[in-house]
Design a protein around this motif. Structure first.
Motif, PDB file in Angstrom:
ATOM      1  N   ILE A 104       0.833  -1.196   0.000  1.00  0.00           N
ATOM      2  CA  ILE A 104       0.000   0.000   0.000  1.00  0.00           C
ATOM      3  C   ILE A 104       0.873   1.253   0.000  1.00  0.00           C
ATOM      4  CG2 ILE A 104      -1.624   1.357   1.410  1.00  0.00           C
ATOM      5  CD1 ILE A 104      -2.860  -1.405   2.227  1.00  0.00           C
ATOM      6  N   SER A 105       1.910   1.256   0.804  1.00  0.00           N
ATOM      7  CA  SER A 105       2.812   2.409   0.877  1.00  0.00           C
ATOM      8  C   SER A 105       3.509   2.669  -0.458  1.00  0.00           C
ATOM      9  CB  SER A 105       3.849   2.164   1.983  1.00  0.00           C
ATOM     10  OG  SER A 105       4.790   3.201   2.004  1.00  0.00           O
ATOM     11  N   MET A 106       3.983   1.594  -1.122  1.00  0.00           N
ATOM     12  CA  MET A 106       4.667   1.760  -2.408  1.00  0.00           C
ATOM     13  C   MET A 106       3.708   2.224  -3.498  1.00  0.00           C
ATOM     14  SD  MET A 106       7.499  -1.312  -2.597  1.00  0.00           S
ATOM     15  CE  MET A 106       6.316  -2.647  -2.371  1.00  0.00           C
ATOM     16  N   VAL A 107       2.497   1.661  -3.533  1.00  0.00           N
ATOM     17  CA  VAL A 107       1.526   2.072  -4.551  1.00  0.00           C
ATOM     18  C   VAL A 107       1.147   3.538  -4.335  1.00  0.00           C
ATOM     19  CG1 VAL A 107      -0.776   1.691  -5.520  1.00  0.00           C
ATOM     20  CG2 VAL A 107       0.642  -0.267  -4.895  1.00  0.00           C
ATOM     21  N   ASP A 108       0.954   3.919  -3.081  1.00  0.00           N
ATOM     22  CA  ASP A 108       0.635   5.318  -2.780  1.00  0.00           C
ATOM     23  C   ASP A 108       1.769   6.236  -3.246  1.00  0.00           C
ATOM     24  OD1 ASP A 108      -1.167   7.287  -1.496  1.00  0.00           O
ATOM     25  OD2 ASP A 108       0.547   7.553  -0.142  1.00  0.00           O
TER      26      ASP A 108
ATOM     27  N   TYR B 287      -6.981 -10.648 -23.436  1.00  0.00           N
ATOM     28  CA  TYR B 287      -6.867 -11.187 -24.789  1.00  0.00           C
ATOM     29  C   TYR B 287      -6.924 -10.029 -25.770  1.00  0.00           C
ATOM     30  CZ  TYR B 287      -7.323 -14.077 -28.879  1.00  0.00           C
ATOM     31  OH  TYR B 287      -7.077 -14.673 -30.093  1.00  0.00           O
ATOM     32  N   SER B 288      -6.080 -10.083 -26.792  1.00  0.00           N
ATOM     33  CA  SER B 288      -6.052  -9.025 -27.803  1.00  0.00           C
ATOM     34  C   SER B 288      -6.267  -9.613 -29.185  1.00  0.00           C
ATOM     35  CB  SER B 288      -4.693  -8.308 -27.758  1.00  0.00           C
ATOM     36  OG  SER B 288      -4.544  -7.473 -28.873  1.00  0.00           O
ATOM     37  N   ASN B 289      -7.350  -9.226 -29.824  1.00  0.00           N
ATOM     38  CA  ASN B 289      -7.587  -9.646 -31.193  1.00  0.00           C
ATOM     39  C   ASN B 289      -6.493  -9.089 -32.106  1.00  0.00           C
ATOM     40  OD1 ASN B 289      -9.211 -11.106 -33.010  1.00  0.00           O
ATOM     41  ND2 ASN B 289     -10.165  -9.225 -33.732  1.00  0.00           N
ATOM     42  N   GLU B 290      -6.110  -7.845 -31.858  1.00  0.00           N
ATOM     43  CA  GLU B 290      -5.066  -7.193 -32.652  1.00  0.00           C
ATOM     44  C   GLU B 290      -3.751  -7.979 -32.585  1.00  0.00           C
ATOM     45  OE1 GLU B 290      -3.546  -2.674 -33.282  1.00  0.00           O
ATOM     46  OE2 GLU B 290      -3.696  -3.354 -31.205  1.00  0.00           O
ATOM     47  N   ALA B 291      -3.396  -8.455 -31.394  1.00  0.00           N
ATOM     48  CA  ALA B 291      -2.151  -9.213 -31.229  1.00  0.00           C
ATOM     49  C   ALA B 291      -2.338 -10.686 -31.580  1.00  0.00           C
ATOM     50  CB  ALA B 291      -1.646  -9.086 -29.796  1.00  0.00           C
ATOM     51  N   GLY B 292      -3.566 -11.150 -31.569  1.00  0.00           N
ATOM     52  CA  GLY B 292      -3.837 -12.554 -31.878  1.00  0.00           C
ATOM     53  C   GLY B 292      -3.594 -13.492 -30.713  1.00  0.00           C
ATOM     54  N   GLY B 293      -3.773 -12.992 -29.498  1.00  0.00           N
ATOM     55  CA  GLY B 293      -3.580 -13.830 -28.319  1.00  0.00           C
ATOM     56  C   GLY B 293      -3.514 -12.996 -27.051  1.00  0.00           C
ATOM     57  N   MET B 294      -2.953 -13.608 -26.021  1.00  0.00           N
ATOM     58  CA  MET B 294      -2.858 -12.946 -24.727  1.00  0.00           C
ATOM     59  C   MET B 294      -1.949 -11.720 -24.804  1.00  0.00           C
ATOM     60  SD  MET B 294      -1.243 -14.140 -21.061  1.00  0.00           S
ATOM     61  CE  MET B 294      -2.282 -15.546 -20.804  1.00  0.00           C
ATOM     62  N   ALA B 295      -2.405 -10.657 -24.155  1.00  0.00           N
ATOM     63  CA  ALA B 295      -1.578  -9.458 -23.996  1.00  0.00           C
ATOM     64  C   ALA B 295      -1.292  -9.289 -22.508  1.00  0.00           C
ATOM     65  CB  ALA B 295      -2.289  -8.223 -24.539  1.00  0.00           C
ATOM     66  N   VAL B 296      -0.052  -9.074 -22.201  1.00  0.00           N
ATOM     67  CA  VAL B 296       0.363  -8.818 -20.820  1.00  0.00           C
ATOM     68  C   VAL B 296       0.567  -7.314 -20.692  1.00  0.00           C
ATOM     69  CG1 VAL B 296       2.115  -9.228 -19.052  1.00  0.00           C
ATOM     70  CG2 VAL B 296       1.486 -11.074 -20.631  1.00  0.00           C
ATOM     71  N   TRP B 297      -0.264  -6.689 -19.884  1.00  0.00           N
ATOM     72  CA  TRP B 297      -0.143  -5.255 -19.620  1.00  0.00           C
ATOM     73  C   TRP B 297       0.721  -5.080 -18.385  1.00  0.00           C
ATOM     74  CZ3 TRP B 297      -2.029  -0.618 -21.611  1.00  0.00           C
ATOM     75  CH2 TRP B 297      -2.855  -0.745 -22.733  1.00  0.00           C
ATOM     76  N   ILE B 298       1.801  -4.364 -18.537  1.00  0.00           N
ATOM     77  CA  ILE B 298       2.616  -4.007 -17.381  1.00  0.00           C
ATOM     78  C   ILE B 298       1.994  -2.723 -16.850  1.00  0.00           C
ATOM     79  CG2 ILE B 298       4.918  -3.400 -16.545  1.00  0.00           C
ATOM     80  CD1 ILE B 298       5.953  -5.119 -18.974  1.00  0.00           C
ATOM     81  N   GLU B 299       1.166  -2.889 -15.842  1.00  0.00           N
ATOM     82  CA  GLU B 299       0.370  -1.781 -15.308  1.00  0.00           C
ATOM     83  C   GLU B 299       1.218  -0.811 -14.496  1.00  0.00           C
ATOM     84  OE1 GLU B 299      -2.824  -1.140 -15.788  1.00  0.00           O
ATOM     85  OE2 GLU B 299      -3.641  -3.003 -16.549  1.00  0.00           O
ATOM     86  N   GLU B 300       2.064  -1.360 -13.648  1.00  0.00           N
ATOM     87  CA  GLU B 300       2.869  -0.532 -12.754  1.00  0.00           C
ATOM     88  C   GLU B 300       4.224  -1.186 -12.533  1.00  0.00           C
ATOM     89  OE1 GLU B 300       0.488   0.119  -9.185  1.00  0.00           O
ATOM     90  OE2 GLU B 300      -1.231   0.632 -10.451  1.00  0.00           O
ATOM     91  N   LEU B 301       5.236  -0.354 -12.476  1.00  0.00           N
ATOM     92  CA  LEU B 301       6.594  -0.791 -12.158  1.00  0.00           C
ATOM     93  C   LEU B 301       7.184   0.301 -11.280  1.00  0.00           C
ATOM     94  CD1 LEU B 301       9.153  -2.479 -12.394  1.00  0.00           C
ATOM     95  CD2 LEU B 301       9.518  -1.516 -14.666  1.00  0.00           C
ATOM     96  N   TYR B 302       7.421  -0.026 -10.016  1.00  0.00           N
ATOM     97  CA  TYR B 302       7.885   0.971  -9.054  1.00  0.00           C
ATOM     98  C   TYR B 302       9.064   0.412  -8.271  1.00  0.00           C
ATOM     99  CZ  TYR B 302       7.992   4.225  -5.148  1.00  0.00           C
ATOM    100  OH  TYR B 302       8.401   5.136  -4.211  1.00  0.00           O
ATOM    101  N   ILE B 303      10.134   1.186  -8.236  1.00  0.00           N
ATOM    102  CA  ILE B 303      11.323   0.834  -7.477  1.00  0.00           C
ATOM    103  C   ILE B 303      11.534   1.926  -6.429  1.00  0.00           C
ATOM    104  CG2 ILE B 303      13.796   0.278  -7.584  1.00  0.00           C
ATOM    105  CD1 ILE B 303      12.145  -1.539  -9.439  1.00  0.00           C
ATOM    106  N   LEU B 304      11.722   1.530  -5.174  1.00  0.00           N
ATOM    107  CA  LEU B 304      12.014   2.506  -4.126  1.00  0.00           C
ATOM    108  C   LEU B 304      13.285   3.269  -4.486  1.00  0.00           C
ATOM    109  CD1 LEU B 304      11.240   0.287  -1.011  1.00  0.00           C
ATOM    110  CD2 LEU B 304       9.953   2.307  -1.728  1.00  0.00           C
TER     111      LEU B 304
ATOM    112  N   ILE C  69      12.531  -5.346   0.881  1.00  0.00           N
ATOM    113  CA  ILE C  69      11.586  -5.027  -0.194  1.00  0.00           C
ATOM    114  C   ILE C  69      12.076  -3.777  -0.905  1.00  0.00           C
ATOM    115  CG2 ILE C  69       9.248  -4.242  -0.720  1.00  0.00           C
ATOM    116  CD1 ILE C  69       8.205  -6.283   1.218  1.00  0.00           C
ATOM    117  N   ALA C  70      12.167  -3.872  -2.240  1.00  0.00           N
ATOM    118  CA  ALA C  70      12.767  -2.807  -3.047  1.00  0.00           C
ATOM    119  C   ALA C  70      11.798  -2.207  -4.061  1.00  0.00           C
ATOM    120  CB  ALA C  70      13.995  -3.352  -3.768  1.00  0.00           C
ATOM    121  N   GLY C  71      10.623  -2.806  -4.238  1.00  0.00           N
ATOM    122  CA  GLY C  71       9.665  -2.294  -5.204  1.00  0.00           C
ATOM    123  C   GLY C  71       8.635  -3.345  -5.558  1.00  0.00           C
TER     124      GLY C  71
END
Length: 187
Positions: free
Chosen positions: A53-57, A109-126, A99-101
């Motif tokens: 919670i602290s890191m997301v905030d 699923y993405s029709n455009e990509a023709g399969g599963m799409a992995v969305w990297i929603e958040e990437l946070y490093i302290l 804990i560092a991040g």
């Protein structure tokens, strides 16, 4: 079969795979990644709640995003991931046992990509761990973890987040010419 191939072979009781970078990376039980310098990427656990919670905030009060979010959203994400959602995962980064991040992904699923799409929603490093390679390590981990399942990896960044853009370009990501739009549902 080489000894490297044997080490990478799937074993039901001790599933792991190795892939080479600057350091040797190991995935244990499909949810732990350890490097020689004691960098660990693991799935979010119940006991991580306060630090998560602290890191997301902190992330949502940084220049990496356009605006803050309500704490309720963070709690909902935590509950969704802890409950085993097939659509969202959070990984905690550790360095030397601290804990560092974190990184959060969503699966769709993405029709455009023709399969599963992995969305990297958040990437946070302290702050004190930035520049240590954790961002690159996480991107490599996600790519390896979903290589056989996903057709596309996708993310979004603010125009002002030049450091993140530089990392993503270096890792092979390219810009899209889409303008994103959204419609929020107020309950």
């Amino acid at each position: 079969m080489s000894s490297y191939d044997k080490r990478c072979e799937y074993n039901r009781n001790h599933s792991y795979s190795l892939f080479k970078m600057k350091a040797i990376l190991i995935i244990l039980n499909s949810n732990y990644l350890v490097t020689e310098v004691r960098k660990v990427i693991r799935e979010l656990k119940e006991q991580d709640k306060e630090q998560f919670i602290s890191m997301v905030d902190a992330f949502y009060h940084s220049e990496a995003v356009l605006h803050a979010i309500p704490k309720e959203n963070i709690l909902n994400t935590f509950d969704e991931v802890i409950s085993g959602s097939p659509y969202a995962k959070v990984y905690i980064f550790e360095e030397q046992g601290e804990i560092a991040g974190y990184g959060q992904i969503s699966l769709t699923y993405s029709n455009e990509a023709g399969g599963m799409a992995v969305w990297i929603e958040e990437l946070y490093i302290l702050e004190q761990f930035r520049g240590s390679g954790l961002g690159s390590t996480f991107l490599n981990f996600i790519k390896e973890e979903y290589a056989s399942k996903a057709k596309r990896f996708r993310l979004e960044i603010c125009e002002s987040n030049k450091a993140a853009e530089k990392l993503y370009l270096r890792k092979g990501y390219t810009s899209l010419d889409y303008k994103q739009m959204l419609y929020d549902i107020d309950l």
